[in-house]
Design an enzyme around this catalytic site. Structure first.
Site, PDB file in Angstrom:
ATOM      1  N   ASN A 180       8.183  -7.542   1.149  1.00  0.00           N
ATOM      2  CA  ASN A 180       8.648  -6.139   1.054  1.00  0.00           C
ATOM      3  C   ASN A 180       8.095  -5.556   2.394  1.00  0.00           C
ATOM      4  OD1 ASN A 180       9.049  -3.358   0.175  1.00  0.00           O
ATOM      5  ND2 ASN A 180       6.728  -3.367   0.601  1.00  0.00           N
TER       6      ASN A 180
ATOM      7  N   PHE B  79       9.314   5.695   4.884  1.00  0.00           N
ATOM      8  CA  PHE B  79      10.191   5.159   6.050  1.00  0.00           C
ATOM      9  C   PHE B  79      10.567   5.901   7.370  1.00  0.00           C
ATOM     10  CE2 PHE B  79      14.660   3.974   7.295  1.00  0.00           C
ATOM     11  CZ  PHE B  79      14.568   2.510   7.431  1.00  0.00           C
TER      12      PHE B  79
ATOM     13  N   VAL C 212      16.072   5.429   0.571  1.00  0.00           N
ATOM     14  CA  VAL C 212      15.112   5.727  -0.327  1.00  0.00           C
ATOM     15  C   VAL C 212      13.872   6.703   0.461  1.00  0.00           C
ATOM     16  CG1 VAL C 212      13.075   4.489  -1.684  1.00  0.00           C
ATOM     17  CG2 VAL C 212      15.371   3.340  -0.938  1.00  0.00           C
TER      18      VAL C 212
ATOM     19  N   GLY D 128       5.147   2.953  -0.523  1.00  0.00           N
ATOM     20  CA  GLY D 128       6.490   2.970  -0.655  1.00  0.00           C
ATOM     21  C   GLY D 128       6.942   2.086  -1.831  1.00  0.00           C
TER      22      GLY D 128
ATOM     23  N   PRO E  33      18.372  -1.895  -0.139  1.00  0.00           N
ATOM     24  CA  PRO E  33      18.266  -0.573  -0.700  1.00  0.00           C
ATOM     25  C   PRO E  33      18.944   0.342   0.191  1.00  0.00           C
ATOM     26  CG  PRO E  33      15.993  -1.702  -0.540  1.00  0.00           C
ATOM     27  CD  PRO E  33      17.012  -2.530   0.004  1.00  0.00           C
TER      28      PRO E  33
ATOM     29  N   TYR F 186      16.857  -2.487  14.351  1.00  0.00           N
ATOM     30  CA  TYR F 186      16.668  -2.496  12.838  1.00  0.00           C
ATOM     31  C   TYR F 186      17.587  -3.275  11.988  1.00  0.00           C
ATOM     32  CZ  TYR F 186      15.559  -0.915   8.100  1.00  0.00           C
ATOM     33  OH  TYR F 186      15.204  -0.962   6.834  1.00  0.00           O
TER      34      TYR F 186
ATOM     35  N   THR G 216       0.842  -1.049  -0.025  1.00  0.00           N
ATOM     36  CA  THR G 216       0.118   0.160   0.048  1.00  0.00           C
ATOM     37  C   THR G 216       0.781   1.110   0.300  1.00  0.00           C
ATOM     38  OG1 THR G 216      -0.299  -0.348   2.247  1.00  0.00           O
ATOM     39  CG2 THR G 216      -1.855  -1.255   1.177  1.00  0.00           C
TER      40      THR G 216
ATOM     41  N   ASP H 283      -2.060  -8.291   8.394  1.00  0.00           N
ATOM     42  CA  ASP H 283      -0.809  -7.685   9.130  1.00  0.00           C
ATOM     43  C   ASP H 283       0.175  -8.911   9.098  1.00  0.00           C
ATOM     44  OD1 ASP H 283       1.177  -6.652  10.836  1.00  0.00           O
ATOM     45  OD2 ASP H 283      -0.262  -5.687  12.014  1.00  0.00           O
ATOM     46  N   VAL H 284       1.524  -8.800   8.621  1.00  0.00           N
ATOM     47  CA  VAL H 284       2.233  -9.873   8.643  1.00  0.00           C
ATOM     48  C   VAL H 284       2.662 -10.260   9.867  1.00  0.00           C
ATOM     49  CG1 VAL H 284       3.232  -9.440   6.309  1.00  0.00           C
ATOM     50  CG2 VAL H 284       4.245  -8.586   8.376  1.00  0.00           C
TER      51      VAL H 284
END
Ligand code: 8X3
Length: 249
Positions: free
Chosen positions: A84, A187, A183, A12, A180, A150, A10, A57-58
Protein backbone atom coordinates in the site's frame (compact mmCIF):
# COMPACT_ATOMS: atom_id res chain seq x y z
CA UNK A 1 -6.72 -16.28 10.73
CA UNK A 2 -4.04 -15.01 8.37
CA UNK A 3 -0.71 -13.25 8.93
CA UNK A 4 -0.91 -10.03 6.94
CA UNK A 5 1.83 -7.48 6.28
CA UNK A 6 0.64 -3.97 5.39
CA UNK A 7 3.06 -1.30 4.16
CA UNK A 8 2.20 2.34 4.74
CA UNK A 9 0.01 1.25 7.63
CA UNK A 10 0.27 4.45 9.65
CA UNK A 11 -2.28 6.49 7.68
CA UNK A 12 -4.98 6.51 5.04
CA UNK A 13 -5.92 3.33 3.21
CA UNK A 14 -3.15 1.34 4.91
CA UNK A 15 -4.30 2.27 8.40
CA UNK A 16 -7.98 1.56 7.71
CA UNK A 17 -7.08 -1.76 6.12
CA UNK A 18 -4.88 -2.81 9.05
CA UNK A 19 -7.69 -1.82 11.40
CA UNK A 20 -10.41 -3.75 9.58
CA UNK A 21 -8.29 -6.87 9.09
CA UNK A 22 -7.25 -6.75 12.76
CA UNK A 23 -10.91 -6.55 13.81
CA UNK A 24 -11.57 -9.58 11.62
CA UNK A 25 -9.07 -11.48 13.77
CA UNK A 26 -6.03 -11.64 11.49
CA UNK A 27 -2.48 -11.14 12.82
CA UNK A 28 -1.09 -7.95 11.35
CA UNK A 29 2.43 -6.70 10.72
CA UNK A 30 2.08 -2.95 10.46
CA UNK A 31 4.90 -1.19 8.59
CA UNK A 32 5.68 2.49 8.32
CA UNK A 33 8.26 5.20 8.66
CA UNK A 34 7.18 6.86 11.91
CA UNK A 35 7.88 4.83 15.04
CA UNK A 36 5.64 6.85 17.40
CA UNK A 37 2.67 6.49 15.07
CA UNK A 38 3.40 2.79 14.58
CA UNK A 39 3.59 2.22 18.32
CA UNK A 40 0.33 4.01 19.06
CA UNK A 41 -1.42 2.10 16.26
CA UNK A 42 0.04 -1.11 17.65
CA UNK A 43 -1.42 -0.35 21.08
CA UNK A 44 -4.78 0.57 19.54
CA UNK A 45 -5.05 -2.61 17.43
CA UNK A 46 -3.66 -4.99 20.03
CA UNK A 47 -7.08 -5.04 21.69
CA UNK A 48 -8.33 -7.02 18.68
CA UNK A 49 -5.46 -9.32 17.74
CA UNK A 50 -1.69 -9.88 17.74
CA UNK A 51 0.18 -7.00 16.14
CA UNK A 52 3.84 -6.69 15.19
CA UNK A 53 5.30 -3.41 14.01
CA UNK A 54 8.20 -2.86 11.61
CA UNK A 55 9.72 0.54 11.02
CA UNK A 56 11.17 1.11 7.57
CA UNK A 57 10.93 3.31 4.51
CA UNK A 58 10.14 1.23 1.39
CA UNK A 59 12.58 3.46 -0.53
CA UNK A 60 15.48 2.26 1.60
CA UNK A 61 16.46 -1.26 0.52
CA UNK A 62 18.98 -1.85 3.30
CA UNK A 63 16.58 -0.65 6.00
CA UNK A 64 13.68 -2.74 4.74
CA UNK A 65 15.78 -5.89 4.29
CA UNK A 66 17.03 -5.54 7.87
CA UNK A 67 13.52 -4.93 9.22
CA UNK A 68 11.86 -7.82 7.38
CA UNK A 69 14.72 -10.21 8.22
CA UNK A 70 14.27 -9.30 11.90
CA UNK A 71 10.76 -10.80 12.01
CA UNK A 72 10.55 -13.50 14.68
CA UNK A 73 9.97 -17.05 13.36
CA UNK A 74 6.27 -17.03 14.24
CA UNK A 75 5.73 -13.92 12.11
CA UNK A 76 7.76 -15.01 9.09
CA UNK A 77 5.08 -16.98 7.25
CA UNK A 78 3.21 -14.11 5.65
CA UNK A 79 -0.06 -15.16 4.03
CA UNK A 80 -1.01 -11.78 2.62
CA UNK A 81 1.20 -8.88 1.55
CA UNK A 82 -0.56 -5.56 1.05
CA UNK A 83 1.68 -3.24 -0.95
CA UNK A 84 0.00 0.00 0.00
CA UNK A 85 2.88 2.42 0.68
CA UNK A 86 3.07 5.12 -1.95
CA UNK A 87 2.41 8.77 -2.54
CA UNK A 88 1.99 11.54 -5.07
CA UNK A 89 4.44 14.43 -4.84
CA UNK A 90 3.66 17.62 -6.73
CA UNK A 91 1.27 18.35 -9.59
CA UNK A 92 3.41 19.95 -12.27
CA UNK A 93 3.90 19.73 -16.02
CA UNK A 94 6.92 17.65 -17.02
CA UNK A 95 8.76 20.80 -18.10
CA UNK A 96 8.58 22.16 -14.54
CA UNK A 97 8.54 18.93 -12.55
CA UNK A 98 10.86 18.62 -9.59
CA UNK A 99 13.23 15.73 -10.01
CA UNK A 100 13.18 15.08 -6.24
CA UNK A 101 9.41 14.54 -6.51
CA UNK A 102 9.89 12.15 -9.43
CA UNK A 103 12.56 10.22 -7.53
CA UNK A 104 10.31 9.92 -4.46
CA UNK A 105 7.38 8.61 -6.49
CA UNK A 106 9.41 6.20 -8.59
CA UNK A 107 11.43 5.00 -5.58
CA UNK A 108 8.39 4.57 -3.32
CA UNK A 109 5.55 3.55 -5.60
CA UNK A 110 7.54 1.28 -7.91
CA UNK A 111 10.94 0.29 -6.52
CA UNK A 112 9.70 0.07 -2.92
CA UNK A 113 6.85 -2.22 -3.94
CA UNK A 114 9.33 -4.44 -5.80
CA UNK A 115 11.82 -4.50 -2.91
CA UNK A 116 9.21 -5.56 -0.34
CA UNK A 117 7.69 -8.14 -2.71
CA UNK A 118 11.10 -9.69 -3.41
CA UNK A 119 11.52 -10.26 0.33
CA UNK A 120 8.11 -11.90 0.80
CA UNK A 121 7.54 -13.89 -2.42
CA UNK A 122 10.14 -16.66 -1.76
CA UNK A 123 8.32 -17.81 1.41
CA UNK A 124 4.98 -17.80 -0.40
CA UNK A 125 6.47 -19.89 -3.22
CA UNK A 126 7.91 -22.39 -0.74
CA UNK A 127 4.52 -22.78 0.94
CA UNK A 128 2.64 -22.80 -2.37
CA UNK A 129 0.20 -20.25 -1.07
CA UNK A 130 -0.15 -16.54 -0.52
CA UNK A 131 -1.89 -13.41 -1.69
CA UNK A 132 -0.36 -10.14 -2.83
CA UNK A 133 -2.56 -7.05 -2.98
CA UNK A 134 -1.05 -4.10 -4.84
CA UNK A 135 -2.57 -0.65 -4.45
CA UNK A 136 -2.52 0.99 -7.85
CA UNK A 137 -4.83 3.86 -8.82
CA UNK A 138 -7.30 5.00 -11.44
CA UNK A 139 -4.35 7.17 -12.50
CA UNK A 140 -3.07 3.99 -14.16
CA UNK A 141 -6.16 3.90 -16.40
CA UNK A 142 -6.14 7.51 -17.56
CA UNK A 143 -3.03 9.69 -17.69
CA UNK A 144 -3.71 13.31 -16.74
CA UNK A 145 -1.77 16.52 -17.26
CA UNK A 146 0.61 17.49 -14.45
CA UNK A 147 0.42 14.03 -12.94
CA UNK A 148 2.34 12.17 -15.62
CA UNK A 149 5.02 10.72 -13.37
CA UNK A 150 2.51 9.67 -10.71
CA UNK A 151 0.34 8.08 -13.43
CA UNK A 152 3.42 6.32 -14.82
CA UNK A 153 4.26 4.83 -11.42
CA UNK A 154 0.72 3.51 -11.03
CA UNK A 155 0.74 2.13 -14.58
CA UNK A 156 3.93 0.34 -13.51
CA UNK A 157 2.07 -1.12 -10.52
CA UNK A 158 -0.59 -2.50 -12.90
CA UNK A 159 2.10 -4.10 -15.04
CA UNK A 160 3.89 -5.54 -12.00
CA UNK A 161 0.60 -7.02 -10.74
CA UNK A 162 0.03 -8.62 -14.12
CA UNK A 163 3.58 -9.97 -14.20
CA UNK A 164 3.37 -11.27 -10.64
CA UNK A 165 0.17 -13.13 -11.52
CA UNK A 166 1.85 -14.73 -14.53
CA UNK A 167 4.88 -15.77 -12.47
CA UNK A 168 3.06 -16.85 -9.32
CA UNK A 169 -0.13 -18.59 -10.43
CA UNK A 170 1.63 -21.96 -10.62
CA UNK A 171 2.49 -21.58 -6.93
CA UNK A 172 -1.12 -21.02 -5.91
CA UNK A 173 -0.42 -17.38 -5.07
CA UNK A 174 -3.17 -14.85 -5.76
CA UNK A 175 -2.44 -11.33 -6.99
CA UNK A 176 -5.00 -8.55 -6.68
CA UNK A 177 -4.57 -5.10 -8.23
CA UNK A 178 -6.71 -2.37 -6.68
CA UNK A 179 -7.37 0.95 -8.43
CA UNK A 180 -8.98 3.48 -6.11
CA UNK A 181 -10.36 6.77 -7.43
CA UNK A 182 -10.65 9.88 -5.27
CA UNK A 183 -10.24 8.84 -1.63
CA UNK A 184 -10.17 11.55 1.02
CA UNK A 185 -6.99 10.86 2.99
CA UNK A 186 -3.73 12.78 3.39
CA UNK A 187 -3.04 11.94 -0.27
CA UNK A 188 -3.68 15.44 -1.60
CA UNK A 189 -2.08 17.15 1.41
CA UNK A 190 1.10 15.22 0.62
CA UNK A 191 0.75 15.91 -3.11
CA UNK A 192 0.42 19.64 -2.38
CA UNK A 193 3.21 19.59 0.23
CA UNK A 194 1.10 20.43 3.26
CA UNK A 195 -1.29 22.93 1.61
CA UNK A 196 -4.49 21.82 3.37
CA UNK A 197 -6.67 24.40 1.65
CA UNK A 198 -5.68 23.31 -1.82
CA UNK A 199 -6.02 19.66 -0.82
CA UNK A 200 -9.58 20.28 0.41
CA UNK A 201 -10.63 21.57 -3.03
CA UNK A 202 -9.97 18.10 -4.51
CA UNK A 203 -12.77 16.63 -2.38
CA UNK A 204 -15.19 19.60 -2.42
CA UNK A 205 -18.75 19.45 -3.77
CA UNK A 206 -19.22 15.67 -3.84
CA UNK A 207 -18.84 12.67 -1.61
CA UNK A 208 -15.38 11.18 -2.08
CA UNK A 209 -14.44 7.66 -1.07
CA UNK A 210 -13.21 7.11 2.47
CA UNK A 211 -10.19 4.99 3.33
CA UNK A 212 -12.65 2.55 4.95
CA UNK A 213 -14.33 1.97 1.56
CA UNK A 214 -11.06 0.73 0.09
CA UNK A 215 -10.32 -1.31 3.22
CA UNK A 216 -13.70 -3.04 2.70
CA UNK A 217 -12.81 -3.87 -0.90
CA UNK A 218 -9.42 -5.24 0.11
CA UNK A 219 -11.00 -7.36 2.85
CA UNK A 220 -13.51 -8.71 0.31
CA UNK A 221 -10.65 -9.83 -1.97
CA UNK A 222 -8.69 -11.38 0.89
CA UNK A 223 -11.70 -13.20 2.29
CA UNK A 224 -12.74 -14.74 -1.05
CA UNK A 225 -12.64 -18.55 -1.10
CA UNK A 226 -9.29 -20.21 -1.87
CA UNK A 227 -10.25 -20.97 -5.49
CA UNK A 228 -11.35 -17.36 -6.19
CA UNK A 229 -8.83 -14.68 -7.14
CA UNK A 230 -10.15 -11.14 -7.63
CA UNK A 231 -7.49 -10.02 -10.06
CA UNK A 232 -8.48 -6.38 -10.56
CA UNK A 233 -10.80 -3.97 -8.83
CA UNK A 234 -11.51 -0.32 -9.75
CA UNK A 235 -13.41 1.75 -7.21
CA UNK A 236 -14.68 5.27 -7.88
CA UNK A 237 -16.84 7.53 -5.77
CA UNK A 238 -20.29 7.58 -7.40
CA UNK A 239 -19.67 11.19 -8.47
CA UNK A 240 -16.45 10.35 -10.40
CA UNK A 241 -16.47 8.99 -13.95
CA UNK A 242 -12.69 8.90 -14.49
CA UNK A 243 -9.77 10.73 -12.87
CA UNK A 244 -10.52 14.09 -14.52
CA UNK A 245 -14.31 13.94 -14.48
CA UNK A 246 -16.03 14.55 -11.17
CA UNK A 247 -19.61 15.79 -10.87
CA UNK A 248 -19.58 18.51 -8.19
CA UNK A 249 -22.71 20.16 -6.87
C1 8X3 B 1 -5.25 8.88 -6.63
C2 8X3 B 1 -6.36 9.10 -7.57
O1 8X3 B 1 -7.28 10.47 -9.49
O2 8X3 B 1 -5.88 11.64 -7.89
O3 8X3 B 1 -4.49 7.77 -6.95
O4 8X3 B 1 -4.90 10.15 -9.45
S1 8X3 B 1 -6.06 10.40 -8.63
Amino acid sequence: MKTILVTGATSGIGKSTAELLAKQGNRIIICGRRSEVLESLKTELSQFTEIFSLKFDVRNLEELEKAINSLPAKWKDIDVLINNAGNAHGLDPLSAGKTDDWDSMIDGNVKGLLYVSKMIIPGMKERNSGHIVNISSVAARQTYANGVVYCATKKAVDVISEGMRIELTEFGIKVTNIQPGAVETDFSVVRFKGDQERAATVYAGYEPLKAEDIADSIAYCINAPKHVCISDMTIYPTAQAEPRTIYRK
